[in-house]
Design an enzyme around this catalytic site. Structure first.
Site, short mmCIF file in Angstrom:
data_model
loop_
_atom_site.label_atom_id
_atom_site.label_comp_id
_atom_site.label_asym_id
_atom_site.label_seq_id
_atom_site.Cartn_x
_atom_site.Cartn_y
_atom_site.Cartn_z
N SER B 38 0.73 -1.29 0.16
CA SER B 38 0.09 -0.03 -0.10
C SER B 38 1.01 1.27 -0.05
O SER B 38 2.08 1.12 -0.22
CB SER B 38 -1.13 -0.20 1.38
OG SER B 38 -1.93 1.05 0.89
N ASN B 39 0.31 2.42 0.12
CA ASN B 39 1.25 3.74 0.18
C ASN B 39 0.52 4.51 1.40
O ASN B 39 -0.54 4.33 1.98
CB ASN B 39 1.09 4.16 -1.04
CG ASN B 39 -0.42 4.82 -1.45
OD1 ASN B 39 -0.92 5.66 -1.00
ND2 ASN B 39 -0.70 4.12 -2.54
N HIS B 40 1.04 5.66 1.49
CA HIS B 40 1.03 6.67 2.82
C HIS B 40 -0.35 7.47 2.59
O HIS B 40 -0.57 8.41 3.44
CB HIS B 40 2.26 7.23 2.93
CG HIS B 40 3.20 6.44 3.74
ND1 HIS B 40 3.07 5.93 5.09
CD2 HIS B 40 4.38 5.95 3.18
CE1 HIS B 40 3.95 5.28 5.50
NE2 HIS B 40 4.84 5.41 4.20
N ALA B 105 -4.35 7.68 -4.34
CA ALA B 105 -3.15 7.04 -4.47
C ALA B 105 -2.94 5.47 -4.89
O ALA B 105 -2.97 4.60 -4.00
CB ALA B 105 -2.04 7.20 -3.50
#
Lengths: 235, 235
Positions: B38-40, B105
């Site tokens: 995943s991402n932030h 995102a």
């Protein structure tokens, strides 16, 4: 009145005077400044164990990966992101630690190299990501030659739960392992409930489905019982 | 009284009668039942845009990856996990969509195969993970031959922010792109503040550091202005 009675019981509680380290939540292993590998651990079980240990009279250091829970007021809290940071925080002061509970879901692997800048999507349909094994925190603690704390691990499995837990107990030289079937969504990572089996070299104790808070109290009671047996057998 | 005035202005607002789809947050791409990439992204910018678009009179569908934010009360909310789910939710009813804002995102790549059971840590020090490119949601929408909505993308970059944003605008045939420097922790993914540049084929509009809520209102105003110019040039 019942609450007061309980609080008093715990002041002279099962872990009175003990120093306890508890790891909780996932770790995040960065690929680049924006992307990471992680897992579905909510941290609820570890945080509940911290509360229960404090109520049982322990002085608790809670070492937590990124979660959305409020830290327990009476615990010393150390926030970490990666497995390597969690290991460093676990080893810091380990000499004084009597009981180590590894409830965190530590990422087994991390990317070999972290890109300094965001990786640009290329035209490639397929990308190979090289991962390297992370340090095994609970095995590192359980393998300490001197001042090794009583060490409790967790095994979150989706099949052959007790089998895998028992082999992990032996391989990592743990004192106890809490086996957890995460394939059941009712008691999984993000659930408020859990049902676990506490596995030692000799026996298995099934703790039926209950809130993580209730289960944490039962686990702390059982763990304290093992520690007191240990203490009396070595003195 | 000021609040009422503002609310009234927005009833006859800049996006009155428009149908708006907004994607927000990260996606999670599972490796197995417990692990994911995943991402932030916190989703804050996308959620603020949804609020601002509603206040500007739009009917909003918010398509959100896993975040810890409360969904805006007056938006239709669709919760998704993966990029493929986000694409499906985006294409559902796209014929009626006037404005598509891709603030999510989205993970560029996902694991080729999802393991049915938790992958066991082997003895290997190095693991290779094969990833395959995810569908490009905003390019898919912007490339629609018929009933293509006005399409706004985001470019979260750590260097040469405007350069990358401009090439993304052209390559994906977007109408506008919001360029975002995520290397600055003051205005990054988890921050409440942001500072962006709205880039069109012809111009750049710098929006100075402000709360994501304030910036969202400015962005919606600017986007509505572009749409109204578009509408009048095509009629």
């Amino acid at each position: 009145e019942l609450a007061e009675l309980t609080a008093e019981q715990f002041q002279h509680g099962a872990l009175a005077g003990k120093r306890v380290f508890i790891t909780a939540g996932p770790t995040r292993e960065p690929l680049d400044p924006v992307r990471y590998i992680s897992n579905h651990s909510s941290g609820k079980m570890g945080y509940a164990l911290a509360e229960a240990a404090i109520d049982a009279g322990a002085s608790v250091k809670l070492i937590s990966g990124p979660v959305t829970l409020a830290p327990p007021a009476r615990a010393e809290c150390v926030q970490v992101e990666t497995a390597e940071q969690m290991l460093a925080a676990s080893m810091d002061g380990i000499d004084s630690c009597d009981l180590f509970i590894a409830a965190a879901a530590v990422a087994d692997y991390r990317p070999v190299a972290i890109a300094e800048h965001k990786i640009k999507k290329g035209s490639e349909e397929i990308m190979e990501l090289r991962l390297v094994k992370n340090p095994d925190i609970v095995a590192t603690v359980a393998g300490l030659a001197t001042s090794r704390p009583f060490t409790v691990g967790f095994a979150a499995e989706t099949r052959d739960v007790i089998g895998y837990a028992r082999s992990k107990l032996a391989r990592k030289q743990l004192d106890l392992i809490v086996a957890n079937d995460v394939s059941n969504p009712e008691i999984g990572f993000n659930s408020d409930d859990n049902a676990v089996t506490l596995v030692s070299a000799q026996e298995e104790i099934n703790l039926a489905q209950a809130s993580k808070r209730q289960l944490a109290r039962q686990l702390i009671e059982q763990i304290a019982l093992y520690i007191s047996r240990n203490d009396s057998s070595t003195t």
